[in-house]
Design a protein around this motif. Structure first.
Motif, PDB file in Angstrom:
ATOM      1  N   THR A  50      63.001  58.703  32.001  1.00  0.00           N
ATOM      2  CA  THR A  50      62.666  57.401  31.436  1.00  0.00           C
ATOM      3  C   THR A  50      61.373  56.865  32.045  1.00  0.00           C
ATOM      4  O   THR A  50      60.901  55.812  31.654  1.00  0.00           O
ATOM      5  N   ILE A  51      60.811  57.605  32.998  1.00  0.00           N
ATOM      6  CA  ILE A  51      59.592  57.179  33.671  1.00  0.00           C
ATOM      7  C   ILE A  51      58.424  57.959  33.085  1.00  0.00           C
ATOM      8  O   ILE A  51      58.490  59.180  32.954  1.00  0.00           O
ATOM      9  N   SER A  52      57.357  57.258  32.757  1.00  0.00           N
ATOM     10  CA  SER A  52      56.183  57.947  32.212  1.00  0.00           C
ATOM     11  C   SER A  52      55.578  58.852  33.281  1.00  0.00           C
ATOM     12  O   SER A  52      55.774  58.646  34.484  1.00  0.00           O
ATOM     13  N   ASP A  53      54.835  59.867  32.847  1.00  0.00           N
ATOM     14  CA  ASP A  53      54.208  60.791  33.786  1.00  0.00           C
ATOM     15  C   ASP A  53      53.250  60.046  34.711  1.00  0.00           C
ATOM     16  O   ASP A  53      53.175  60.344  35.907  1.00  0.00           O
ATOM     17  N   LEU A  54      52.549  59.052  34.178  1.00  0.00           N
ATOM     18  CA  LEU A  54      51.616  58.271  34.995  1.00  0.00           C
ATOM     19  C   LEU A  54      52.363  57.527  36.104  1.00  0.00           C
ATOM     20  O   LEU A  54      51.949  57.537  37.268  1.00  0.00           O
ATOM     21  N   ASP A  55      53.497  56.889  35.765  1.00  0.00           N
ATOM     22  CA  ASP A  55      54.289  56.190  36.759  1.00  0.00           C
ATOM     23  C   ASP A  55      54.881  57.167  37.771  1.00  0.00           C
ATOM     24  O   ASP A  55      54.942  56.882  38.962  1.00  0.00           O
ATOM     25  N   MET A  56      55.326  58.324  37.282  1.00  0.00           N
ATOM     26  CA  MET A  56      55.901  59.340  38.160  1.00  0.00           C
ATOM     27  C   MET A  56      54.867  59.795  39.186  1.00  0.00           C
ATOM     28  O   MET A  56      55.160  59.937  40.365  1.00  0.00           O
ATOM     29  N   ARG A  57      53.636  60.003  38.722  1.00  0.00           N
ATOM     30  CA  ARG A  57      52.568  60.406  39.650  1.00  0.00           C
ATOM     31  C   ARG A  57      52.286  59.304  40.662  1.00  0.00           C
ATOM     32  O   ARG A  57      52.024  59.586  41.835  1.00  0.00           O
ATOM     33  N   GLY A  58      52.348  58.052  40.219  1.00  0.00           N
ATOM     34  CA  GLY A  58      52.148  56.925  41.136  1.00  0.00           C
ATOM     35  C   GLY A  58      53.219  56.880  42.213  1.00  0.00           C
ATOM     36  O   GLY A  58      52.916  56.647  43.391  1.00  0.00           O
ATOM     37  N   ILE A  59      54.464  57.101  41.821  1.00  0.00           N
ATOM     38  CA  ILE A  59      55.564  57.122  42.784  1.00  0.00           C
ATOM     39  C   ILE A  59      55.367  58.284  43.753  1.00  0.00           C
ATOM     40  O   ILE A  59      55.526  58.141  44.968  1.00  0.00           O
ATOM     41  N   PHE A  60      54.978  59.454  43.216  1.00  0.00           N
ATOM     42  CA  PHE A  60      54.746  60.629  44.057  1.00  0.00           C
ATOM     43  C   PHE A  60      53.671  60.324  45.101  1.00  0.00           C
ATOM     44  O   PHE A  60      53.845  60.606  46.287  1.00  0.00           O
ATOM     45  N   LYS A  61      52.564  59.734  44.672  1.00  0.00           N
ATOM     46  CA  LYS A  61      51.473  59.419  45.604  1.00  0.00           C
ATOM     47  C   LYS A  61      51.917  58.418  46.657  1.00  0.00           C
ATOM     48  O   LYS A  61      51.518  58.507  47.816  1.00  0.00           O
ATOM     49  N   MET A  62      52.755  57.451  46.256  1.00  0.00           N
ATOM     50  CA  MET A  62      53.244  56.454  47.205  1.00  0.00           C
ATOM     51  C   MET A  62      54.148  57.100  48.259  1.00  0.00           C
ATOM     52  O   MET A  62      54.052  56.796  49.443  1.00  0.00           O
ATOM     53  N   VAL A  63      55.006  58.016  47.830  1.00  0.00           N
ATOM     54  CA  VAL A  63      55.948  58.670  48.731  1.00  0.00           C
ATOM     55  C   VAL A  63      55.235  59.695  49.619  1.00  0.00           C
ATOM     56  O   VAL A  63      55.614  59.909  50.766  1.00  0.00           O
TER      57      VAL A  63
END
Length: 133
Positions: A50-63
């Motif tokens: 349910t998360i867009s790829d752009l948001d997923m990449r943002g979460i990945f970068k944050m983590v």
């Protein structure tokens, strides 16, 4: 009308009034607008994120605190509070288990593709839990 545009218009109504803080009734009104646009948490009948790829990449970068391009066990432990809040899985052991399951090359780190898989597994876990209710 595009959903994001409709929500932007609703929020701009408050800004044009000079309001920067919503009272409870206004907040509920914004949430109802969001709901009427079809946005809801984890209500995706398809077996996809349910998360867009752009948001997923943002979460990945944050983590990925050390910016190595992978997420270590330590970084995942530190991210458990955020991920727990997002997915309702607050047990670090559960996340560690998901990490082991997604760590296809067994190096103890998650690449972006593996991280994406762990998030999809968490979302599927939520879907199953919601179906049992």
């Amino acid at each position: 009308m595009e959903p994001n545009l409709k929500l932007d218009l609703k929020l701009n109504e408050y800004l044009q009034k000079g309001e920067t803080v919503l009272n409870f009734e206004e907040f509920i009104e914004v949430l109802e607008t969001v709901k009427s646009l079809g946005w809801s948490k984890f209500e995706n009948d398809k077996n996809e994120s349910t998360i867009s790829d752009l948001d997923m990449r943002g979460i990945f970068k944050m983590v990925d605190v050390d910016k190595s391009g992978t997420i270590s066990r330590t970084e995942l432990k530190m991210a458990c509070k955020y991920l727990g809040k997002r997915y309702g899985i607050n047990d670090a052991g559960t996340w560690q288990g998901l990490m082991r399951a997604a760590d296809s090359d067994g190096d103890g780190k998650l690449s972006y593709a593996e991280f994406k898989q762990i998030i999809q597994m968490a979302e599927n876990s939520i879907r199953v839990k919601n179906l049992k209710k």
